[in-house]
Design an enzyme around this catalytic site. Structure first.
Site, PDB file in Angstrom:
ATOM      1  N   HIS A 104     -14.113 -24.302   1.848  1.00 47.08           N
ATOM      2  CA  HIS A 104     -15.463 -25.175   1.469  1.00 47.08           C
ATOM      3  C   HIS A 104     -16.101 -24.132   1.730  1.00 47.08           C
ATOM      4  O   HIS A 104     -17.043 -23.806   0.220  1.00 47.08           O
ATOM      5  CB  HIS A 104     -15.694 -25.739   2.487  1.00 47.08           C
ATOM      6  CG  HIS A 104     -15.168 -27.266   3.124  1.00 47.08           C
ATOM      7  ND1 HIS A 104     -14.476 -27.641   3.921  1.00 47.08           N
ATOM      8  CD2 HIS A 104     -13.906 -28.273   2.172  1.00 47.08           C
ATOM      9  CE1 HIS A 104     -13.314 -28.371   4.192  1.00 47.08           C
ATOM     10  NE2 HIS A 104     -13.526 -28.880   2.708  1.00 47.08           N
ATOM     11  N   GLY A 118     -11.272 -25.451  -5.016  1.00 48.06           N
ATOM     12  CA  GLY A 118      -9.867 -25.063  -4.217  1.00 48.06           C
ATOM     13  C   GLY A 118      -8.460 -24.727  -4.829  1.00 48.06           C
ATOM     14  O   GLY A 118      -8.258 -26.279  -4.707  1.00 48.06           O
TER      15      GLY A 118
HETATM   16  P1  AMP Z   1     -11.726 -31.383   0.967  1.00 49.56           P
HETATM   17  O1  AMP Z   1     -12.853 -31.736   1.821  1.00 49.56           O
HETATM   18  O2  AMP Z   1     -10.463 -31.309   1.657  1.00 49.56           O
HETATM   19  O3  AMP Z   1     -11.581 -32.697   0.290  1.00 49.56           O
HETATM   20  O4  AMP Z   1     -12.072 -30.285  -0.027  1.00 49.56           O
HETATM   21  C1  AMP Z   1     -13.135 -30.318  -0.484  1.00 49.56           C
HETATM   22  C2  AMP Z   1     -12.340 -28.695  -1.864  1.00 49.56           C
HETATM   23  O5  AMP Z   1     -12.368 -27.261  -0.326  1.00 49.56           O
HETATM   24  C3  AMP Z   1     -11.277 -28.970  -2.878  1.00 49.56           C
HETATM   25  O6  AMP Z   1     -11.572 -28.479  -3.291  1.00 49.56           O
HETATM   26  C4  AMP Z   1     -10.742 -28.136  -1.884  1.00 49.56           C
HETATM   27  O7  AMP Z   1      -9.458 -27.389  -2.496  1.00 49.56           O
HETATM   28  C5  AMP Z   1     -10.883 -27.270  -1.239  1.00 49.56           C
HETATM   29  N1  AMP Z   1      -9.990 -26.427  -0.129  1.00 49.56           N
HETATM   30  C6  AMP Z   1      -9.509 -27.314   0.964  1.00 49.56           C
HETATM   31  N2  AMP Z   1      -9.232 -26.058   1.643  1.00 49.56           N
HETATM   32  C7  AMP Z   1      -9.606 -25.117   1.134  1.00 49.56           C
HETATM   33  C8  AMP Z   1      -9.107 -23.431   1.231  1.00 49.56           C
HETATM   34  N3  AMP Z   1      -8.190 -23.112   2.263  1.00 49.56           N
HETATM   35  N4  AMP Z   1      -9.140 -22.356   0.461  1.00 49.56           N
HETATM   36  C9  AMP Z   1      -9.776 -22.945  -0.265  1.00 49.56           C
HETATM   37  N5  AMP Z   1     -10.428 -24.012  -1.065  1.00 49.56           N
HETATM   38  C10 AMP Z   1      -9.572 -25.409   0.561  1.00 49.56           C
END
Ligand code: AMP
Length: 297
Positions: free
Chosen positions: A54, A164
């Protein structure tokens, strides 16, 4: 709410206490105020329980906007009835500290009824891209994602937003929605951030026992092996997918949901790797569902 955004309270270079907004009306007022001063807001939408993946997206906003913002919202409409909505990990105090250290000035962290008030009934569907991969196992998931992301864009008035590639299908769904609905937001996509041993960072990794954590390594290892085989000349998608499946099946803690090799644009399964393609995996390790993907060509 701080109403005079023309003063230098948020942009002085000093460390500024992060501003947390819970009411949608207040977020909209803040956004309008920024816009009236010609200031661009950059947004990283999250479900909280933040990690370096994030935070890497926060860093991608540097130089792209005047105010860096994040949202923390565990979006109920993207969870199925038997999924982990109620036990999704949360630690807002820690998230706010991490965001502040990453230069985030504003956090929109609403309770569910600020996003979905009684009577809510309008949804966004990205008809084809929402269907394959995770879409076929999580009906309604991408409808929930597309709907909340469009709402977050509208409420925050962001001019740029970062996502991401860890959630590759989600990124593609959002890209399509933005193009199809003429949404005036520039999208930035960041690479998957991994632990030093290769495991893709995920808020859900916290659910894993030490044994499951060790098993989960097979996910990234099998993807890396597939990429190597592909760059060594193996372009047979079925064979590559079968090799990934074999590696995953060799671990009794892992239950495969899907292993697919897909066209990077359409997300449809392919036979031969002749144009941009990705290998994508969803598995359960114990009770925890994990996804990962890698660019093959
Ligand atoms: P989430 O909190 O899981 O909904 O993720 C929020 C954002 O962070 C989304 O755009 C995800 O794709 C990104 N994200 C989550 N994990 C990763 C990671 N390991 N590397 C890069 N981006 C990530």
């Amino acid at each position: 709410m701080q109403s005079d955004v023309s003063s230098d309270w948020y942009n002085s270079g000093a460390i500024i206490p992060i501003k947390v907004i819970r009411a949608t009306a207040e977020m909209s007022r803040y956004a309008a105020d920024l816009q009236s001063h010609g200031r661009r807001l950059g947004l990283v939408p999250t479900m909280g329980y933040l990690h370096k993946g994030h935070l890497s997206l926060m860093n991608l906003l540097d130089g792209q906007c005047d105010v860096k913002a994040a949202s923390i919202f565990v979006n109920p409409i993207q969870f199925g009835p038997s999924e982990d909505l109620s036990r999704y990990p949360r630690d807002e105090a820690r998230d706010l500290e991490l965001l502040e250290a990453a230069g985030c000035e504003v956090v929109y962290s609403p309770p569910p009824d600020e996003v979905y008030p009684p009577g809510f009934q309008t949804y966004v569907e990205v008809e084809e891209l929402q269907r394959p991969l995770c879409g076929s196992f999580r009906p309604g998931h991408f409808r929930g994602v597309a709907t909340v992301v469009l709402k977050l864009f509208n409420v925050t008035g962001c001019s740029v937003a970062a996502f991401g590639q860890k959630d590759f299908q989600q990124a593609m769904v959002i890209r399509r929605m933005v193009a199809d609905l003429n949404v005036p937001v520039k999208l930035i996509f960041g690479p998957t951030i991994r632990e030093s041993d290769g495991l893709a960072m995920s808020s859900r990794n916290v659910y894993l026992s030490p044994e499951e954590r060790a098993s989960a390594l097979t996910i990234s290892r099998s993807l890396f092996a597939s990429r190597e085989a592909c760059s060594a000349g193996d372009k047979n998608a079925r064979k590559l997918a079968a090799e990934i499946e074999k590696a995953l099946q060799s671990d009794s803690r892992i239950r495969i949901e899907y292993v697919d090799i897909v066209d990077s644009e359409t997300l449809t399964a392919i036979e031969k790797i002749a144009r941009p393609a990705r290998a994508a995996i969803a598995v359960y390790v114990g009770k925890t569902r994990l996804i990962d993907n890698i660019e093959l060509l």
